[in-house]
Motif scaffolding. Structure first.
Motif, PDB file in Angstrom:
ATOM      1  N   ILE A   1       0.864  -1.181   0.000  1.00  0.00           N
ATOM      2  CA  ILE A   1       0.000   0.000   0.000  1.00  0.00           C
ATOM      3  C   ILE A   1       0.898   1.226   0.000  1.00  0.00           C
ATOM      4  CG2 ILE A   1      -1.828   1.256   1.213  1.00  0.00           C
ATOM      5  CD1 ILE A   1      -2.944  -1.390   0.538  1.00  0.00           C
ATOM      6  N   TYR A   2       0.967   1.919  -1.153  1.00  0.00           N
ATOM      7  CA  TYR A   2       1.790   3.121  -1.232  1.00  0.00           C
ATOM      8  C   TYR A   2       0.977   4.334  -0.814  1.00  0.00           C
ATOM      9  CZ  TYR A   2       5.488   0.529  -3.488  1.00  0.00           C
ATOM     10  OH  TYR A   2       6.500  -0.353  -3.742  1.00  0.00           O
ATOM     11  N   THR A   3       1.584   5.160   0.016  1.00  0.00           N
ATOM     12  CA  THR A   3       0.849   6.303   0.540  1.00  0.00           C
ATOM     13  C   THR A   3       1.794   7.491   0.660  1.00  0.00           C
ATOM     14  OG1 THR A   3      -0.454   7.060   2.437  1.00  0.00           O
ATOM     15  CG2 THR A   3       1.203   5.378   2.875  1.00  0.00           C
ATOM     16  N   ASP A   4       1.343   8.586   1.303  1.00  0.00           N
ATOM     17  CA  ASP A   4       2.215   9.760   1.385  1.00  0.00           C
ATOM     18  C   ASP A   4       2.959   9.841   2.714  1.00  0.00           C
ATOM     19  OD1 ASP A   4      -0.064  10.263   2.770  1.00  0.00           O
ATOM     20  OD2 ASP A   4      -0.615  12.096   1.702  1.00  0.00           O
ATOM     21  N   VAL A   5       2.887   8.781   3.527  1.00  0.00           N
ATOM     22  CA  VAL A   5       3.709   8.728   4.749  1.00  0.00           C
ATOM     23  C   VAL A   5       4.597   7.480   4.675  1.00  0.00           C
ATOM     24  CG1 VAL A   5       2.059   9.991   6.163  1.00  0.00           C
ATOM     25  CG2 VAL A   5       1.907   7.503   6.021  1.00  0.00           C
ATOM     26  N   ASP A   6       5.585   7.409   5.577  1.00  0.00           N
ATOM     27  CA  ASP A   6       6.575   6.341   5.478  1.00  0.00           C
ATOM     28  C   ASP A   6       6.113   5.009   6.041  1.00  0.00           C
ATOM     29  OD1 ASP A   6       8.544   7.707   4.118  1.00  0.00           O
ATOM     30  OD2 ASP A   6       9.432   8.554   5.938  1.00  0.00           O
ATOM     31  N   GLY A   7       4.948   4.988   6.683  1.00  0.00           N
ATOM     32  CA  GLY A   7       4.467   3.738   7.252  1.00  0.00           C
ATOM     33  C   GLY A   7       3.526   4.035   8.411  1.00  0.00           C
ATOM     34  N   VAL A   8       3.352   3.039   9.296  1.00  0.00           N
ATOM     35  CA  VAL A   8       2.523   3.218  10.485  1.00  0.00           C
ATOM     36  C   VAL A   8       3.451   3.641  11.621  1.00  0.00           C
ATOM     37  CG1 VAL A   8       0.921   2.094  12.077  1.00  0.00           C
ATOM     38  CG2 VAL A   8       1.003   1.386   9.656  1.00  0.00           C
ATOM     39  N   PHE A   9       3.074   4.652  12.379  1.00  0.00           N
ATOM     40  CA  PHE A   9       3.921   5.183  13.448  1.00  0.00           C
ATOM     41  C   PHE A   9       3.348   4.864  14.822  1.00  0.00           C
ATOM     42  CE2 PHE A   9       7.339   7.808  11.656  1.00  0.00           C
ATOM     43  CZ  PHE A   9       7.044   7.649  10.304  1.00  0.00           C
ATOM     44  N   THR A  10       4.202   4.962  15.831  1.00  0.00           N
ATOM     45  CA  THR A  10       3.764   4.685  17.211  1.00  0.00           C
ATOM     46  C   THR A  10       2.766   5.731  17.703  1.00  0.00           C
ATOM     47  OG1 THR A  10       5.737   5.854  17.959  1.00  0.00           O
ATOM     48  CG2 THR A  10       5.856   3.446  17.897  1.00  0.00           C
ATOM     49  N   ALA A  11       2.704   6.874  17.013  1.00  0.00           N
ATOM     50  CA  ALA A  11       1.679   7.887  17.278  1.00  0.00           C
ATOM     51  C   ALA A  11       1.663   8.782  16.032  1.00  0.00           C
ATOM     52  CB  ALA A  11       1.998   8.705  18.517  1.00  0.00           C
ATOM     53  N   ASP A  12       0.678   9.657  15.947  1.00  0.00           N
ATOM     54  CA  ASP A  12       0.612  10.572  14.807  1.00  0.00           C
ATOM     55  C   ASP A  12       1.823  11.517  14.844  1.00  0.00           C
ATOM     56  OD1 ASP A  12       0.098  12.619  13.027  1.00  0.00           O
ATOM     57  OD2 ASP A  12      -2.059  12.615  13.423  1.00  0.00           O
ATOM     58  N   PRO A  13       2.719  11.456  13.864  1.00  0.00           N
ATOM     59  CA  PRO A  13       3.947  12.259  13.900  1.00  0.00           C
ATOM     60  C   PRO A  13       3.671  13.757  13.922  1.00  0.00           C
ATOM     61  CG  PRO A  13       4.057  10.581  12.182  1.00  0.00           C
ATOM     62  CD  PRO A  13       2.646  10.610  12.659  1.00  0.00           C
TER      63      PRO A  13
ATOM     64  N   GLY B   1      -8.386   5.475  15.560  1.00  0.00           N
ATOM     65  CA  GLY B   1      -8.097   6.784  14.998  1.00  0.00           C
ATOM     66  C   GLY B   1      -6.898   6.840  14.072  1.00  0.00           C
ATOM     67  N   SER B   2      -6.082   5.770  13.997  1.00  0.00           N
ATOM     68  CA  SER B   2      -4.968   5.774  13.050  1.00  0.00           C
ATOM     69  C   SER B   2      -5.538   5.700  11.640  1.00  0.00           C
ATOM     70  CB  SER B   2      -4.059   4.572  13.298  1.00  0.00           C
ATOM     71  OG  SER B   2      -3.148   4.445  12.226  1.00  0.00           O
ATOM     72  N   LYS B   3      -5.098   6.625  10.760  1.00  0.00           N
ATOM     73  CA  LYS B   3      -5.757   6.726   9.458  1.00  0.00           C
ATOM     74  C   LYS B   3      -4.986   6.075   8.323  1.00  0.00           C
ATOM     75  CE  LYS B   3      -8.305  10.818  10.760  1.00  0.00           C
ATOM     76  NZ  LYS B   3      -7.762  10.822  12.151  1.00  0.00           N
ATOM     77  N   VAL B   4      -3.812   5.506   8.627  1.00  0.00           N
ATOM     78  CA  VAL B   4      -2.974   4.988   7.541  1.00  0.00           C
ATOM     79  C   VAL B   4      -3.649   3.823   6.819  1.00  0.00           C
ATOM     80  CG1 VAL B   4      -0.703   4.130   6.939  1.00  0.00           C
ATOM     81  CG2 VAL B   4      -0.942   5.761   8.795  1.00  0.00           C
ATOM     82  N   LEU B   5      -4.176   2.880   7.590  1.00  0.00           N
ATOM     83  CA  LEU B   5      -4.915   1.761   6.993  1.00  0.00           C
ATOM     84  C   LEU B   5      -6.292   1.723   7.636  1.00  0.00           C
ATOM     85  CD1 LEU B   5      -2.443  -1.267   6.943  1.00  0.00           C
ATOM     86  CD2 LEU B   5      -3.231   0.073   5.005  1.00  0.00           C
ATOM     87  N   LEU B   6      -7.286   1.375   6.865  1.00  0.00           N
ATOM     88  CA  LEU B   6      -8.616   1.272   7.457  1.00  0.00           C
ATOM     89  C   LEU B   6      -8.875  -0.146   7.953  1.00  0.00           C
ATOM     90  CD1 LEU B   6     -10.891   3.537   5.286  1.00  0.00           C
ATOM     91  CD2 LEU B   6      -9.849   3.990   7.494  1.00  0.00           C
ATOM     92  N   HIS B   7      -9.672  -0.209   8.979  1.00  0.00           N
ATOM     93  CA  HIS B   7     -10.045  -1.461   9.635  1.00  0.00           C
ATOM     94  C   HIS B   7     -10.444  -2.531   8.625  1.00  0.00           C
ATOM     95  CE1 HIS B   7     -12.467  -4.138  12.157  1.00  0.00           C
ATOM     96  NE2 HIS B   7     -11.781  -3.667  13.183  1.00  0.00           N
TER      97      HIS B   7
ATOM     98  N   SER C   1       5.951   4.527   1.602  1.00  0.00           N
ATOM     99  CA  SER C   1       5.803   5.800   0.913  1.00  0.00           C
ATOM    100  C   SER C   1       6.028   5.650  -0.587  1.00  0.00           C
ATOM    101  CB  SER C   1       6.815   6.804   1.463  1.00  0.00           C
ATOM    102  OG  SER C   1       6.902   7.924   0.613  1.00  0.00           O
ATOM    103  N   SER C   2       5.202   6.311  -1.387  1.00  0.00           N
ATOM    104  CA  SER C   2       5.430   6.296  -2.834  1.00  0.00           C
ATOM    105  C   SER C   2       6.469   7.354  -3.219  1.00  0.00           C
ATOM    106  CB  SER C   2       4.119   6.530  -3.584  1.00  0.00           C
ATOM    107  OG  SER C   2       3.692   7.858  -3.432  1.00  0.00           O
ATOM    108  N   PHE C   3       6.915   8.148  -2.245  1.00  0.00           N
ATOM    109  CA  PHE C   3       7.878   9.205  -2.560  1.00  0.00           C
ATOM    110  C   PHE C   3       9.310   8.796  -2.225  1.00  0.00           C
ATOM    111  CE2 PHE C   3       3.781  11.121  -2.003  1.00  0.00           C
ATOM    112  CZ  PHE C   3       3.709  12.051  -3.011  1.00  0.00           C
ATOM    113  N   SER C   4       9.493   7.783  -1.340  1.00  0.00           N
ATOM    114  CA  SER C   4      10.847   7.352  -0.972  1.00  0.00           C
ATOM    115  C   SER C   4      10.997   5.872  -1.307  1.00  0.00           C
ATOM    116  CB  SER C   4      11.075   7.552   0.524  1.00  0.00           C
ATOM    117  OG  SER C   4      10.434   6.525   1.253  1.00  0.00           O
ATOM    118  N   GLY C   5      12.199   5.380  -1.258  1.00  0.00           N
ATOM    119  CA  GLY C   5      12.410   3.958  -1.516  1.00  0.00           C
ATOM    120  C   GLY C   5      12.511   3.157  -0.220  1.00  0.00           C
ATOM    121  N   LEU C   6      12.207   3.785   0.910  1.00  0.00           N
ATOM    122  CA  LEU C   6      12.403   3.153   2.215  1.00  0.00           C
ATOM    123  C   LEU C   6      11.440   2.009   2.475  1.00  0.00           C
ATOM    124  CD1 LEU C   6      12.694   6.413   4.356  1.00  0.00           C
ATOM    125  CD2 LEU C   6      14.554   4.979   3.458  1.00  0.00           C
TER     126      LEU C   6
END
Lengths: 422, 422
Positions: free
Chosen positions: B172-184, B208-214, B231-236
């Protein structure tokens, strides 16, 4: 009352207001007791915007994907139109070309209709719905890929559906009041034609009239579907295109109108050896390059040299291809040179019974002569005379011919040859 | 190497440049020897623009037509993406949800996937093509109408196709680097999570985490499809969501992260007679209005009055509906009054093995107390503790909890309960 098919072009549904206006007109037909099937084009400039996007990502977009892209346009307009109708309290359902059963060959961008199986449309209208169908699109028989029908595709969708559904009439709504005796922008006194036969309409369409395209009229003629071309902005009767009534067309020359076309260019192959096979080689080369040619003239050979000139007209857009094909031919056909001329216009007079009425041709040429318009090429058919002139002369020439044949709206009566009056 | 499914959201393909960038990334995966199936959303704001058009023609657009309209969005992005890939010298074909075999029920606007029959996709990739599939859409089993899957639909399409095609992974490519321990945006020291179990991810998504939906995570868990959010913007490398490894989760409490949610409101029904059936009548009324409630708390009844208060949280967007349903109930349930409060926030701590480690709860509440954050409601599950606080306190509360559990990126080690270290 039976089923009518109505077709609305992109300019009629260019924005939300247009869509709501069209929805009202559709609902009127339904209230009058008709079953209604509507074919709709993409909104206003949508198609151009999508083409622009495609060019931004690829210089040579593949045909299959281009068709997938462009068909989004009608999807938007048809869904909005169905919503607008529903909002007026009538049931409406939209259908893609594929859902409507428009089966085509696999020529992306210019697919031909092979079959129409409108089972879902029939069910929808029998259940009381107004059916909204995407124009311009279909699905390929072999691979089930989405296809588009190319220029004039939505009109052809409408006529094809009308034929498959055995409709009473196919109404083509547009931004003009109908088919005119000449382009009203050129001839102020042009008259709206009330009735015209399929054959005359076909000749007008081939000769530059843009209201209906040849392809759609040809389809209508084959299945004998009456077309009513009319304005989506007014409630006026427009032009009915249909079978000509026997007695009208028999012995008289009935002029339908004057068409003109400035989209063609002329190529002259100079100094072709006047012996069997040379002309054939030239036209085989042109055909090989998939160039469609229109008028062809071969000059009388000059006895002293044994050389002749061959001229033909073709769409300007195909000029480059044709010249390239002919240059390559020089190795085998010993012609002297090529001349390319895109400053030409074609003026055509269309009407039934023309060939058996020599006075028509005479009047035509006299009119051009009086207007000081020089004629460069001539070609004729059963119901058409076309000439090529300088592009600068086109408006003057069209007006002169229009007046000479009594087509001006303030004329008491049209000039009729070989008969007893109109 | 096997088949991968990649999903790109609307912000990744917002314009021609974005589409070309995504095309390059797709081609890389293909060059690495994978079979590649791509699921794509509509470009940037397309969906909003289409909704705006619909509102201009109809205040209440019918669901069937709304779905027909909105699915034009992915049609455009997928065709453009296929063109861009073709322009890089690789074969690509785009497919609608219907063509890809995404079969749904008939709930327009929020259809559920019933079956996926990806025969055409399989054929396309076996023939060497990259297959581009429209996210968010399908075709209804019964009526063969076009449907949309609602929020998070494209992610669900991707996971469903990955399951049906037995893919190695769903990226799942998105505009953040992944799922974080809290909203960065709230916690500067939030850490990217490298691996997380389906269950923890489900709780984060519900909290409330919005990266992936339930919904998409639930589907992946059922078919055991690993999801790689990146992220679709980095290769990480991003976050891998998958099955938890047995030994990791057994006896220790491993905190995954802190989620917060300010989209809910709280309704308190004051002075409900504390006798059997009253609470049931209240929640039956809420369910009848099709309102989804989240946390529920019933206060201990005051012995002197025999009355109790019932509080619950629900999406703010459904507040009006719930209040209306409860007002109507007043005739049958003799409660005193209703209180509506939309200035609340929910803060949730998610991690495996939490319930069997009482220290976790203590640390959580101590952290909030030190930050002077008042707790209004509490609810817990096997792997989650959630509290409701004032909305104004949310950022402070999240940061306090994040630090207390050693999740900050400059902590030497995460705090672990009941185990021997991470």
């Amino acid at each position: 009352m039976g089923l009518v098919v109505q077709k609305y072009g992109g300019s009629s549904v260019a924005d939300a207001e247009g869509i709501k206006r069209v929805a009202k007109r559709i609902v009127e037909a339904k209230k009058n007791g008709h079953q209604v099937v509507v074919v709709v084009s993409a909104m206003g400039d949508t198609t151009d915007e999508l083409i622009d996007l495609a060019e931004q990502v690829s210089p040579m977009p593949p045909g299959r994907e281009m068709d997938m892209l462009l068909t989004a346009g009608e999807r938007i307009s048809m869904a909005l139109l169905a919503m607008a109708i529903k909002n007026l309290g009538h049931e409406a359902q939209s259908f893609t070309g594929s859902q409507a059963g428009v089966i085509t060959d696999s020529s992306h961008g210019k697919a031909r209709i092979i079959d129409v199986t409108p089972g879902r449309i029939r069910t929808a209208v029998d259940e009381g719905n107004i059916a909204i169908v995407a124009g311009f699109q279909g699905v390929s028989q072999e691979k089930k890929d989405i296809t588009t029908l190319g220029r004039g595709g939505s009109d052809t969708t409408a006529v094809a559906l009308a034929a498959a559904l055995d409709a009473e009439v196919c109404e083509i709504y547009t931004d003009v009041d109908g088919v005119f005796t000449a382009d009203p922008r050129v001839v102020k006194k042009a008259r709206k034609i009330d009735h015209i036969g399929y054959e005359d309409m076909l000749e007008l369409a081939s000769s530059g009239s843009k209201v209906l395209l040849h392809r759609c009229v040809e389809y209508a003629r084959r299945y004998d579907i009456p077309i009513h071309v009319r304005s989506s902005f007014s409630g006026l009767q427009g032009t009915w295109v249909g079978r000509t009534q026997g007695n009208e067309a028999m012995e008289q020359a009935l002029i339908s109108g004057v068409a003109h076309d400035t989209s063609e260019a002329k190529i002259t192959v100079v100094g072709v050896p006047d012996k069997p096979g040379e002309a054939a080689a030239i036209f085989r080369a042109i055909a090989g390059a998939e160039v469609n040619i229109d008028m062809v003239v071969q000059n009388v050979s000059a006895a002293s040299t044994g050389l002749t000139d061959i001229s033909f007209t073709l769409p300007k857009s195909e000029g480059r291809k044709a010249i390239d094909a002919l240059e390559k031919l020089k190795a085998t056909v010993a012609f002297e040179s090529l001349r390319y001329d895109d400053q030409i216009a074609k003026i055509s007079l269309v009407g039934a019974g023309m060939k058996t009425n020599p006075g028509v041709t005479a009047t035509f040429f006299e009119a051009l002569s009086r207007a000081n318009v020089n004629i460069e090429l001539i070609s004729t058919s059963e119901i058409r005379i076309s000439v090529v002139t300088r592009a600068d002369d086109v408006n003057e020439a069209v007006r002169a011919v229009h007046t000479a044949f009594g087509l001006d709206s303030d004329s008491d009566e049209a000039v009729v040859y070989g008969g007893t009056g109109r």
